[in-house]
Enzyme design. Structure first.
Site, short mmCIF file in Angstrom:
data_model
loop_
_atom_site.label_atom_id
_atom_site.label_comp_id
_atom_site.label_asym_id
_atom_site.label_seq_id
_atom_site.Cartn_x
_atom_site.Cartn_y
_atom_site.Cartn_z
N ASN A 227 55.59 44.66 86.29
CA ASN A 227 55.88 43.83 87.45
C ASN A 227 55.96 44.74 88.67
OD1 ASN A 227 56.74 41.96 89.32
ND2 ASN A 227 58.80 41.74 88.47
N LYS B 259 56.20 43.90 91.72
CA LYS B 259 57.01 43.32 92.80
C LYS B 259 56.26 43.46 94.13
CE LYS B 259 61.06 44.15 90.01
NZ LYS B 259 62.51 44.47 89.96
N HIS C 291 62.38 35.02 87.59
CA HIS C 291 62.92 36.37 87.76
C HIS C 291 64.20 36.30 88.60
CE1 HIS C 291 63.27 40.59 88.91
NE2 HIS C 291 62.45 40.86 87.91
N GLU D 24 65.34 38.02 90.90
CA GLU D 24 65.16 38.19 92.35
C GLU D 24 64.74 36.87 92.99
OE1 GLU D 24 63.97 42.85 91.68
OE2 GLU D 24 62.39 41.40 92.17
N GLU E 157 66.25 40.04 81.05
CA GLU E 157 66.52 41.11 82.00
C GLU E 157 67.96 41.01 82.50
OE1 GLU E 157 62.71 42.58 84.23
OE2 GLU E 157 63.32 40.67 85.03
N GLY F 272 66.35 47.74 88.35
CA GLY F 272 66.22 48.65 89.47
C GLY F 272 67.40 49.54 89.72
N SER G 27 65.13 48.51 83.96
CA SER G 27 65.05 49.97 83.94
C SER G 27 64.45 50.51 82.65
CB SER G 27 66.43 50.59 84.19
OG SER G 27 66.92 50.24 85.48
#
Length: 263
Positions: free
Chosen positions: A13, A15, A106, A108, A178, A184, A222
């Protein structure tokens, strides 16, 4: 088929990265690595999720790879079909461009762009009806984990979409777990903790669909070469949704090898 025999997926991904020239260089390096040190297609699915602007360019570049590498959209519209919806990209437009895979849910998108369960349901429904495979992301915050709510939160996120996924459409679903606190941040759930959650997810899926035993469940948060081998060894972890490490061709290739070599 047991969970341990599910062919794993490794999906990068990207992003909102990188610029065009760097993306082309990254794909070129990755194709060379696949040529020189193959990751057998029979042992592992591979995918890359670039920015929407680059989907068809990356798809064209990947078509020249020595093995299939899927191009994955990072999101899609809650609106189906065509129409006056400035800035939106529908499931049908993705399918028309031969983009067959899409991320939905996701963290985010949930946190920064207010993708509520009802919005996500519309996206999942549209994607499935257009014939796309959905990589559906679930995960808990650090506060939810520390308060003992992690499993409840994650299983509820899966239950949220059950109303719009028909019995046979579960074959078009891939789950990506996740933990939000690991995305991140450099922090990673221990392989034991990740396996425990993945097993709970599979148990929960078994209450919803007969395809639970064959449904891939990926780990994200991560993921890097240093922890990929341990994660790949877990029986209910069927691949990885890779963030930052997918922006380095060598790192992404090593992660793919780790999961392919478990087969």
């Amino acid at each position: 088929m047991s969970a341990t025999t599910i062919k794993p997926w490794v999906v990068g991904n990207w992003k909102m990265n990188p610029i065009h020239a760097d993306a082309q260089q990254l794909i070129s390096e990755f194709k060379t690595l696949l040529q020189d040190s193959p990751v057998e297609a029979e042992k592992c699915h591979l995918g890359i999720a670039p920015v929407t602007l680059a989907l068809t360019q990356i798809q064209a570049a990947l078509s020249e790879a020595v093995r299939p590498v899927y191009t994955v959209a990072q999101d899609l519209s809650r609106i189906a079909g065509l129409g006056a919806y400035t800035g939106e990209v529908s499931a049908e437009l993705l399918k028309d461009s031969q983009i067959d895979y899409v991320l939905v849910g996701h963290s985010e998108r949930r946190e920064l762009f207010a993708d509520t369960p009802s919005i996500l349901n519309e996206k999942v429904k549209n994607a499935l009806q257009a014939g796309l495979t959905v990589i559906y992301c679930v995960g808990e915050s650090l506060q939810q984990r520390e308060s003992g709510q992690a499993e409840q939160v994650v299983l509820q996120q899966i239950c949220d979409i059950a109303a719009v996924v028909d019995a046979e459409q579960w074959q078009q679903i891939v789950i990506a777990y996740e933990p939000i606190w690991a995305i991140g941040t450099g922090k990673t759930a221990s392989p034991e903790d990740a396996q425990t959650m993945h097993a709970k997810i599979r148990e929960g899926l078994s209450q919803i669909t007969a395809y639970a035993v064959t449904l891939p469940i990926l780990y994200g948060g991560s993921v890097k070469p240093e922890n990929a081998v341990e994660l790949a060894a877990c029986p209910d972890i069927n691949g990885a949704l890779v963030g930052g490490a997918s922006l380095n061709a060598a790192s992404f290739h090593q992660i793919a090898q780790a999961f392919a070599n478990t087969q």
